[in-house]
Design a protein around this motif. Sequence first.
Motif, PDB file in Angstrom:
ATOM      1  N   LEU A 135       0.830  -1.235  -0.012  1.00 44.37           N
ATOM      2  CA  LEU A 135      -0.176  -0.016  -0.080  1.00 44.37           C
ATOM      3  C   LEU A 135       0.769   1.176   0.146  1.00 44.37           C
ATOM      4  O   LEU A 135       0.563   2.187  -0.808  1.00 44.37           O
ATOM      5  CB  LEU A 135      -0.814  -0.032   1.237  1.00 44.37           C
ATOM      6  CG  LEU A 135      -1.870   1.266   1.410  1.00 44.37           C
ATOM      7  CD1 LEU A 135      -2.692   1.166   0.103  1.00 44.37           C
ATOM      8  CD2 LEU A 135      -2.787   1.143   2.602  1.00 44.37           C
ATOM      9  N   ALA A 136       1.927   1.153   0.624  1.00 50.64           N
ATOM     10  CA  ALA A 136       2.831   2.344   0.828  1.00 50.64           C
ATOM     11  C   ALA A 136       3.470   2.587  -0.582  1.00 50.64           C
ATOM     12  O   ALA A 136       3.534   3.831  -0.941  1.00 50.64           O
ATOM     13  CB  ALA A 136       3.740   2.239   1.836  1.00 50.64           C
ATOM     14  N   ARG A 188       2.162   1.821  -3.439  1.00 50.14           N
ATOM     15  CA  ARG A 188       1.336   2.075  -4.536  1.00 50.14           C
ATOM     16  C   ARG A 188       1.122   3.747  -4.167  1.00 50.14           C
ATOM     17  O   ARG A 188       0.783   4.236  -5.040  1.00 50.14           O
ATOM     18  CB  ARG A 188       0.009   1.422  -4.367  1.00 50.14           C
ATOM     19  CG  ARG A 188       0.037   0.006  -4.941  1.00 50.14           C
ATOM     20  CD  ARG A 188      -1.394  -0.598  -5.070  1.00 50.14           C
ATOM     21  NE  ARG A 188      -1.995  -0.539  -3.662  1.00 50.14           N
ATOM     22  CZ  ARG A 188      -2.226  -1.531  -3.131  1.00 50.14           C
ATOM     23  NH1 ARG A 188      -1.733  -2.554  -2.970  1.00 50.14           N
ATOM     24  NH2 ARG A 188      -3.111  -1.275  -1.995  1.00 50.14           N
ATOM     25  N   ARG A 189       0.879   4.073  -2.945  1.00 49.28           N
ATOM     26  CA  ARG A 189       0.630   5.552  -2.569  1.00 49.28           C
ATOM     27  C   ARG A 189       1.707   6.261  -3.196  1.00 49.28           C
ATOM     28  O   ARG A 189       1.421   7.399  -3.678  1.00 49.28           O
ATOM     29  CB  ARG A 189       0.479   5.710  -1.179  1.00 49.28           C
ATOM     30  CG  ARG A 189      -0.834   4.984  -0.567  1.00 49.28           C
ATOM     31  CD  ARG A 189      -1.017   5.464   0.765  1.00 49.28           C
ATOM     32  NE  ARG A 189      -2.214   5.101   1.195  1.00 49.28           N
ATOM     33  CZ  ARG A 189      -2.630   5.158   2.475  1.00 49.28           C
ATOM     34  NH1 ARG A 189      -1.712   5.305   3.236  1.00 49.28           N
ATOM     35  NH2 ARG A 189      -3.809   4.629   2.967  1.00 49.28           N
ATOM     36  N   GLY A 210       1.612   6.670  -6.775  1.00 47.11           N
ATOM     37  CA  GLY A 210       0.714   7.358  -7.293  1.00 47.11           C
ATOM     38  C   GLY A 210       0.920   8.929  -7.211  1.00 47.11           C
ATOM     39  O   GLY A 210       0.347   9.741  -8.129  1.00 47.11           O
ATOM     40  N   HIS A 211       1.918   9.368  -6.341  1.00 50.79           N
ATOM     41  CA  HIS A 211       2.351  10.586  -6.053  1.00 50.79           C
ATOM     42  C   HIS A 211       3.358  11.189  -7.089  1.00 50.79           C
ATOM     43  O   HIS A 211       3.782  12.326  -6.993  1.00 50.79           O
ATOM     44  CB  HIS A 211       2.522  11.068  -4.573  1.00 50.79           C
ATOM     45  CG  HIS A 211       1.167  11.005  -3.927  1.00 50.79           C
ATOM     46  ND1 HIS A 211       0.684   9.805  -3.224  1.00 50.79           N
ATOM     47  CD2 HIS A 211       0.607  11.937  -3.363  1.00 50.79           C
ATOM     48  CE1 HIS A 211      -0.508  10.156  -2.700  1.00 50.79           C
ATOM     49  NE2 HIS A 211      -0.635  11.437  -2.687  1.00 50.79           N
TER      50      HIS A 211
END
Length: 63
Positions: free
Chosen positions: A46-47, A49-50, A53-54
């Motif tokens: 998750l980290a 992917r985040r 994404g940024h």
Amino acid sequence: MGDIVNLRRARKARDRASAEARAAQNRIAFGRTKAERKLGDAEKALAERRLEGHRLADDEDKA
């Protein structure tokens, strides 16, 4: 006068202490349950992917 030290005992004590430290690290690294490993992997994914994404897309803006 200084204390008399048995070098064999001192060496064995030092080796035992380093083995215990290594065992403690292994308990932390490998002593987790399957659920804890899955949770940690999911949080890591998750980290990532985040973060992805940024990320700014340099290639698309230049074209």
